[in-house]
Design an enzyme around this catalytic site. Structure first.
Site, PDB file in Angstrom:
ATOM      1  N   LYS A 169       0.885  -1.170   0.000  1.00 31.57           N
ATOM      2  CA  LYS A 169       0.000   0.000   0.000  1.00 31.57           C
ATOM      3  C   LYS A 169       0.925   1.223   0.000  1.00 31.57           C
ATOM      4  CE  LYS A 169      -1.905   3.113   1.797  1.00 31.57           C
ATOM      5  NZ  LYS A 169      -1.676   4.512   1.319  1.00 31.57           N
ATOM      6  N   GLY A 200      -3.985   3.908  -2.462  1.00 28.92           N
ATOM      7  CA  GLY A 200      -5.200   4.614  -2.063  1.00 28.92           C
ATOM      8  C   GLY A 200      -4.978   5.273  -0.722  1.00 28.92           C
ATOM      9  N   GLY A 202      -4.789   6.077   3.168  1.00 31.31           N
ATOM     10  CA  GLY A 202      -4.396   5.262   4.311  1.00 31.31           C
ATOM     11  C   GLY A 202      -5.576   4.856   5.166  1.00 31.31           C
ATOM     12  N   VAL A 205      -7.908   2.199   2.311  1.00 31.60           N
ATOM     13  CA  VAL A 205      -7.245   0.954   1.888  1.00 31.60           C
ATOM     14  C   VAL A 205      -6.301   0.450   2.989  1.00 31.60           C
ATOM     15  CG1 VAL A 205      -5.729  -0.084   0.183  1.00 31.60           C
ATOM     16  CG2 VAL A 205      -7.350   1.632  -0.507  1.00 31.60           C
ATOM     17  N   GLY A 206      -5.525   1.375   3.545  1.00 32.94           N
ATOM     18  CA  GLY A 206      -4.565   0.990   4.590  1.00 32.94           C
ATOM     19  C   GLY A 206      -5.281   0.337   5.760  1.00 32.94           C
ATOM     20  N   GLU A 244       8.389   1.249  11.307  1.00 28.31           N
ATOM     21  CA  GLU A 244       9.534   2.136  11.047  1.00 28.31           C
ATOM     22  C   GLU A 244       8.965   3.550  11.062  1.00 28.31           C
ATOM     23  OE1 GLU A 244      12.557   1.249  10.879  1.00 28.31           O
ATOM     24  OE2 GLU A 244      12.507  -0.887  10.449  1.00 28.31           O
ATOM     25  N   CYS A 278      13.418  10.583   7.637  1.00 27.70           N
ATOM     26  CA  CYS A 278      13.262  10.149   9.030  1.00 27.70           C
ATOM     27  C   CYS A 278      14.607  10.142   9.750  1.00 27.70           C
ATOM     28  CB  CYS A 278      12.643   8.763   9.057  1.00 27.70           C
ATOM     29  SG  CYS A 278      13.551   7.577   8.046  1.00 27.70           S
ATOM     30  N   GLU A 378       8.775  16.052  15.177  1.00 29.75           N
ATOM     31  CA  GLU A 378       9.367  15.819  13.861  1.00 29.75           C
ATOM     32  C   GLU A 378       8.750  16.804  12.870  1.00 29.75           C
ATOM     33  OE1 GLU A 378       8.211  12.330  11.573  1.00 29.75           O
ATOM     34  OE2 GLU A 378      10.324  11.928  11.180  1.00 29.75           O
TER      35      GLU A 378
END
Ligand code: NAD
Length: 487
Positions: A169, A200, A202, A205-206, A244, A278, A378
């Site tokens: 995804k 798609g 998140g 679809v996620g 991650e 990151c 972040e």
């Protein structure tokens, strides 16, 4: 104009069931460059069904069959290297020099897994127990937009080596790069259903993929808040997760460092990938006695940064990926000023002379306290904080005073002292005097930067379940239940 309206399921491209459209915008010009028709829950269901069907045969394939597939994937990516690079430059805004190596990195991830698989120990004996490592099951891999080819390939290489079919995804903000990369995956000729790709949203679809009962492994790369929500949902079925997540890496400039070299290194570590990395070193820790000279060196080094059109060879910093990122980064720069940090370079707005595109000024704040928002959260853009310390112990304390623990950097001349500082920093990777990547070493975060490790054998192990099969000797008589000690 690109019209991307296909998912890749069961070894074939087919039209998405989803109907929601997302306009694709060129971050350099802000002009439309195409449209993505996003997959929906039904596409996700089909992808899982396809992977599930493939599992029973793919998980039993021989070492050689998997090695052949990994080598074919590597070659298929290498062949399309220049197309992949072009898409990264235009869709993502990655300057030519930084975009060029990305396809190679992905090709090498497949190659590296193929080599490791050659003698990977799927079975070993502990006295009378055979410890067998078996494929975990259908794996879902969710990846962000900032490093698409690498994120997909490193996860997929581990999964395929382990015997797990995958559903990718990708981020909706890397639709063109994803389309090209999926064409490479298709060209490698994996058995139907072993590789599936559905692009798609998140939360649509996620979410459908990560909560699906037939999914046994989730490997997610993305932000910490989304990672936490995935882990919570996965707990319901004990689905295995690797996360991650975000980072706020410290770059410790030791007292003995050459300040000019250290400033140049700190900027390149902090501004890597247009600041959207990151692993970027975004908190620069400098000895109190050296901070004035260091900031002068930063100014000098920063004057060599060339923001602009990523297609031009002289450009060293491209735009941010989209309007959302641009607004987010501008908001943090404003916040830094409001909280009392002092701008040494950059600031709000676009670089001088630029009137369109999601370009932001490379920015460095001095007089930053580690408690300020810009030092804690972040930002994911080219905004760095200079924070002072008085001795090594305090540098380590500040480095560790963060919810994150993905990466760290130490720059200085005395290597023993640098290694000692590195040993005391809580981060999955610490690099000394360079931005080094070792693809066979584990990669992953401590604390809220994630859980689990990728790369090398760690990425393969990450997609395996261990099982102990007891009883090597045939002369054992069957043991009665009453003879087994309660454990
Ligand atoms: P994001 O968390 O918003 O999205 C990442 C992926 O998750 C995308 O594909 C997105 O569509 C999907 N997603 C979003 N909500 C979801 C949900 N509810 N369920 C399932 N999937 C969902 O992150 P982003 O903005 O795309 O990427 C930037 C973030 O990624 C940063 O925090 C960065 O640090 C992190 N990142 C981490 C690493 C690492 O290796 N640790 C590498 C690259 C990026």
């Amino acid at each position: 104009m690109h019209r991307i309206d296909q998912v890749y399921i069961n070894g074939a491209f087919c039209t998405t069931h989803g109907r929601e459209e997302l306009a694709l915008i060129n971050p350099t010009t802000e002009e439309p460059m195409g449209v993505l028709i996003m997959a929906d829950e039904e596409d996700a269901q089909k992808a899982v069904a396809s992977a599930k069907r493939a599992f029973s045969t793919y998980s039993r394939t021989s070492r050689k069959e998997r090695i052949d597939l990994l080598n074919a994937l590597s070659e298929a990516v290498r062949v399309r290297s220049s197309d992949l690079t072009e898409a990264t430059i235009i869709e993502y805004g990655g300057p030519v020099e930084q975009a060029r190596w990305r396809a190679d990195l992905a090709a090498n991830n497949f190659l590296s897994a193929a080599k490791l698989l050659d003698d990977f120990p799927f079975s070993r004996w502990i006295n009378d127990a055979e410890v067998v490592a078996q494929a975990a099951g259908v794996a879902v891999h969710i990846v962000p937009w900032n490093s698409l080819y690498n994120s997909i390939s490193v996860k997929m290489a581990g999964a395929l080596a382990a015997g797990c079919p995958v559903i990718i995804k990708p981020s909706e903000y890397s639709a063109w790069q994803n389309q090209l990369f999926t064409e490479c995956l298709h060209a490698a000729g994996a058995p139907a259903g072993v590789i599936n790709v559905v692009a798609g949203r998140g939360d649509v679809v996620g979410a459908a993929l990560t909560t699906h009962p037939d999914v046994r492994k989730i490997s997610f790369t993305g932000s910490t808040p989304v990672g936490k929500s995935i882990m919570r949902a996965a707990a319901d079925r004990m689905t295995r997760v690797t996360l991650e997540l975000g980072g706020k890496a410290p770059t410790v400039i030791m007292e003995d460092a050459d300040l000019e070299e250290a400033a140049a290194a700190a900027l390149s570590i902090g501004f890597t990938n247009n600041g959207q990395a990151c692993i970027a070193g975004t908190r620069i820790l400098v000895h109190k006695s050296k901070v004035r000279d260091f900031c002068d060196s930063i100014k000098l080094s920063a004057s060599k940064i060339v923001p602009g059109d990523p297609q031009k060879p002289q450009t060293t910093m491209g735009p941010l990926v989209n309007r959302k990122q641009f607004d987010r980064v501008q908001g943090y720069i404003r916040r830094g000023v409001q909280e009392g940090a002092r701008i040494r370079i950059g600031g709000e707005g676009r670089p001088e002379g630029m009137h369109r595109g999601f370009f932001t000024k490379p920015t460095v704040f001095a007089d930053v306290a580690n408690t300020m928002t810009i030092a804690r959260e972040e930002i994911f853009g080219p905004v760095l904080c200079v924070i002072t310390y008085e001795n090594d112990a305090e540098a380590i304390e500040i480095a560790n005073d963060t919810p994150f623990g993905l990466h760290a950097y130490v720059i200085g001349k005395n290597l023993d002292r640098a290694r000692d500082i590195a040993a005391h920093i809580d981060a999955g990777r610490v690099a000394i005097n360079a931005m080094i990547h070792e693809p066979l070493a584990p990669f992953g975060g401590m604390k809220e930067s994630g859980i689990g490790r990728e790369y090398g054998t760690y990425g393969i192990e990450d997609h395996l379940e261990l099982k102990a099969i007891m009883g090597r000797k045939c002369d054992h008589r069957p043991v009665r239940a009453s003879e087994i000690k309660a454990g």
